[in-house]
Design a protein around this motif. Sequence first.
Motif, PDB file in Angstrom:
ATOM      1  N   LEU A  77       0.809  -1.633  -0.106  1.00 17.91           N
ATOM      2  CA  LEU A  77       0.292   0.045   0.060  1.00 17.91           C
ATOM      3  C   LEU A  77       0.878   1.308   0.035  1.00 17.91           C
ATOM      4  O   LEU A  77       0.431   1.967  -0.837  1.00 17.91           O
ATOM      5  CB  LEU A  77      -0.947   0.347   1.430  1.00 17.91           C
ATOM      6  CG  LEU A  77      -2.222  -0.284   0.781  1.00 17.91           C
ATOM      7  CD1 LEU A  77      -2.487  -1.928   0.671  1.00 17.91           C
ATOM      8  CD2 LEU A  77      -3.089  -0.594   1.949  1.00 17.91           C
ATOM      9  N   ARG A  78       2.231   1.303   0.838  1.00 17.90           N
ATOM     10  CA  ARG A  78       2.904   2.523   0.249  1.00 17.90           C
ATOM     11  C   ARG A  78       3.412   2.907  -1.084  1.00 17.90           C
ATOM     12  O   ARG A  78       3.792   3.887  -0.899  1.00 17.90           O
ATOM     13  CB  ARG A  78       4.049   2.213   2.025  1.00 17.90           C
ATOM     14  CG  ARG A  78       3.893   2.039   3.524  1.00 17.90           C
ATOM     15  CD  ARG A  78       4.534   1.721   4.251  1.00 17.90           C
ATOM     16  NE  ARG A  78       4.448   1.723   5.345  1.00 17.90           N
ATOM     17  CZ  ARG A  78       5.583   2.800   6.375  1.00 17.90           C
ATOM     18  NH1 ARG A  78       6.022   3.240   5.657  1.00 17.90           N
ATOM     19  NH2 ARG A  78       4.835   2.997   7.846  1.00 17.90           N
ATOM     20  N   ALA A  79       3.370   2.006  -1.534  1.00 19.70           N
ATOM     21  CA  ALA A  79       4.237   1.290  -2.281  1.00 19.70           C
ATOM     22  C   ALA A  79       3.388   1.918  -3.752  1.00 19.70           C
ATOM     23  O   ALA A  79       3.618   1.946  -5.132  1.00 19.70           O
ATOM     24  CB  ALA A  79       5.331   0.143  -2.701  1.00 19.70           C
ATOM     25  N   GLY A  80       2.023   1.397  -3.945  1.00 21.65           N
ATOM     26  CA  GLY A  80       1.145   1.878  -4.809  1.00 21.65           C
ATOM     27  C   GLY A  80       1.593   0.912  -5.511  1.00 21.65           C
ATOM     28  O   GLY A  80       1.934  -0.052  -6.124  1.00 21.65           O
ATOM     29  N   PRO A  81      -0.332   0.414  -6.566  1.00 22.87           N
ATOM     30  CA  PRO A  81      -0.883   1.556  -6.501  1.00 22.87           C
ATOM     31  C   PRO A  81      -2.157   1.016  -6.210  1.00 22.87           C
ATOM     32  O   PRO A  81      -3.398   1.114  -5.974  1.00 22.87           O
ATOM     33  CB  PRO A  81      -1.156   1.477  -7.799  1.00 22.87           C
ATOM     34  CG  PRO A  81      -1.101   0.117  -8.917  1.00 22.87           C
ATOM     35  CD  PRO A  81       0.632  -0.747  -7.753  1.00 22.87           C
ATOM     36  N   TYR A  82      -1.795   0.152  -4.826  1.00 25.30           N
ATOM     37  CA  TYR A  82      -2.543  -0.521  -4.125  1.00 25.30           C
ATOM     38  C   TYR A  82      -3.390   0.573  -2.927  1.00 25.30           C
ATOM     39  O   TYR A  82      -2.720   1.001  -2.543  1.00 25.30           O
ATOM     40  CB  TYR A  82      -2.717  -1.925  -3.072  1.00 25.30           C
ATOM     41  CG  TYR A  82      -1.731  -2.972  -3.946  1.00 25.30           C
ATOM     42  CD1 TYR A  82      -2.653  -3.270  -5.016  1.00 25.30           C
ATOM     43  CD2 TYR A  82      -0.352  -2.818  -4.861  1.00 25.30           C
ATOM     44  CE1 TYR A  82      -2.118  -4.414  -5.871  1.00 25.30           C
ATOM     45  CE2 TYR A  82      -0.062  -3.707  -5.113  1.00 25.30           C
ATOM     46  CZ  TYR A  82      -0.653  -4.609  -6.034  1.00 25.30           C
ATOM     47  OH  TYR A  82      -0.152  -5.240  -7.579  1.00 25.30           O
ATOM     48  N   ARG A  83      -4.386   0.301  -2.999  1.00 27.84           N
ATOM     49  CA  ARG A  83      -4.948   1.803  -1.973  1.00 27.84           C
ATOM     50  C   ARG A  83      -5.950   1.488  -0.765  1.00 27.84           C
ATOM     51  O   ARG A  83      -5.825   1.117   0.102  1.00 27.84           O
ATOM     52  CB  ARG A  83      -6.054   2.321  -2.662  1.00 27.84           C
ATOM     53  CG  ARG A  83      -5.637   3.290  -3.747  1.00 27.84           C
ATOM     54  CD  ARG A  83      -4.498   4.527  -3.171  1.00 27.84           C
ATOM     55  NE  ARG A  83      -5.313   5.804  -2.340  1.00 27.84           N
ATOM     56  CZ  ARG A  83      -4.738   6.433  -1.643  1.00 27.84           C
ATOM     57  NH1 ARG A  83      -2.926   6.055  -2.020  1.00 27.84           N
ATOM     58  NH2 ARG A  83      -4.750   7.121  -0.576  1.00 27.84           N
ATOM     59  N   ARG A  84      -6.048   0.050  -1.109  1.00 30.32           N
ATOM     60  CA  ARG A  84      -7.329  -0.603   0.064  1.00 30.32           C
ATOM     61  C   ARG A  84      -6.462  -2.129   0.068  1.00 30.32           C
ATOM     62  O   ARG A  84      -6.686  -3.244  -1.227  1.00 30.32           O
ATOM     63  CB  ARG A  84      -8.675  -0.554   0.446  1.00 30.32           C
ATOM     64  CG  ARG A  84      -9.113   0.677   0.334  1.00 30.32           C
ATOM     65  CD  ARG A  84     -10.127   1.466   0.001  1.00 30.32           C
ATOM     66  NE  ARG A  84     -11.176   2.220   0.196  1.00 30.32           N
ATOM     67  CZ  ARG A  84     -12.238   3.142   0.061  1.00 30.32           C
ATOM     68  NH1 ARG A  84     -12.948   2.505  -0.255  1.00 30.32           N
ATOM     69  NH2 ARG A  84     -12.628   3.983   1.072  1.00 30.32           N
ATOM     70  N   ALA A  85      -6.878  -2.815   1.556  1.00 36.71           N
ATOM     71  CA  ALA A  85      -6.196  -3.858   1.626  1.00 36.71           C
ATOM     72  C   ALA A  85      -6.952  -5.262   2.395  1.00 36.71           C
ATOM     73  O   ALA A  85      -7.513  -4.515   3.789  1.00 36.71           O
ATOM     74  CB  ALA A  85      -5.236  -4.665   1.786  1.00 36.71           C
TER      75      ALA A  85
END
Length: 332
Positions: free
Chosen positions: A135-143
């Motif tokens: 999430l810090r690196a992106g592009p993920y926003r929600r997990a």
Amino acid sequence: MSMYSRIAATGSALPKTRISNAELATRLASIGVETNDEWIRTRTGIEARRFADPTLGETTTELAAAAAKEAMERARFEPDSIDLIVVATTTPDMVFPSTAAHVQSMLGCTGCAAFDVQAVCAGFIYALNAADAMLRAGPYRRALVVGSETMSRVIDFNDRSTCVLFGDGAGAVALEASDAPGILAARMYADGRYDEKVLGLTACLSNGKIAGSPFINMDGRQVFKLAVDGLTGSAEEVARLAGVSPSEVKLFVPHQANLRIMTMVAKKLGIPDEAMVKTVSEHGNTSAASVPLALDAAVKANRVKEGDLVLLQAVGAGMAWGSAILKWRANV
């Protein structure tokens, strides 16, 4: 790119069947194994545990999906907004597909990344660390990060030293990328020199048969020492990396395996007893589900408030261990 991730909400799922120490002792007596409530409670702090019943839909996958669904709904995340599902388990219902893939299907989060993590009791810390980094690196926003276990499937009820320790259940967190500090620091460690002779389950599928032992083996004294040393050291490191002191922790959520280990680590870190979450009495050791189950219990009991420092940590076979320290910034 976000600088942080934060826990937006928690969730949990427990089997319906509660087995007290006295009930377990009666079951064990029927196969010639002697124990009693006092023997179990004074050595471990455990008073009861939950055992899953697959006929009621209480599988590792079903429990994981129920805990994840609760976390997702309490965070007010829509299924199609989930980018990543990570499930920590050492008792999957099958070799593959992954538990995470099945959870994804059950929640309707089609298309997001989904994978399992296997670090036994340390699994949730490993899964949280992995999701936090992504999430810090992106592009993920929600997990959704889940720990789910049905340890009752791998207990040797003829081995008094291990059969009284474990239980079943699942816990989960909904994680979100954030510009404000959430997870401040997290670290994972392993030392493979302490292999299955210290703590292990050697079974595997080979040519259509089970090879190795299908039951947990543990050297309790060795595990106790390694757990205390590893958990104390990892907590001190994440606190240093976060620029805080362990004594500032307002909520301490250790791996719920043994009350004596938990109390000893808290004392070494200077964390007051009232800050420690203790669900081991009711849950036993639920392996990768232990930490998220305990965290969810604390959240539902209103034991944590906005801005509090929270320390999570766990240790398991491998040996593997780790800690995470965070500033509480939840949706609920």
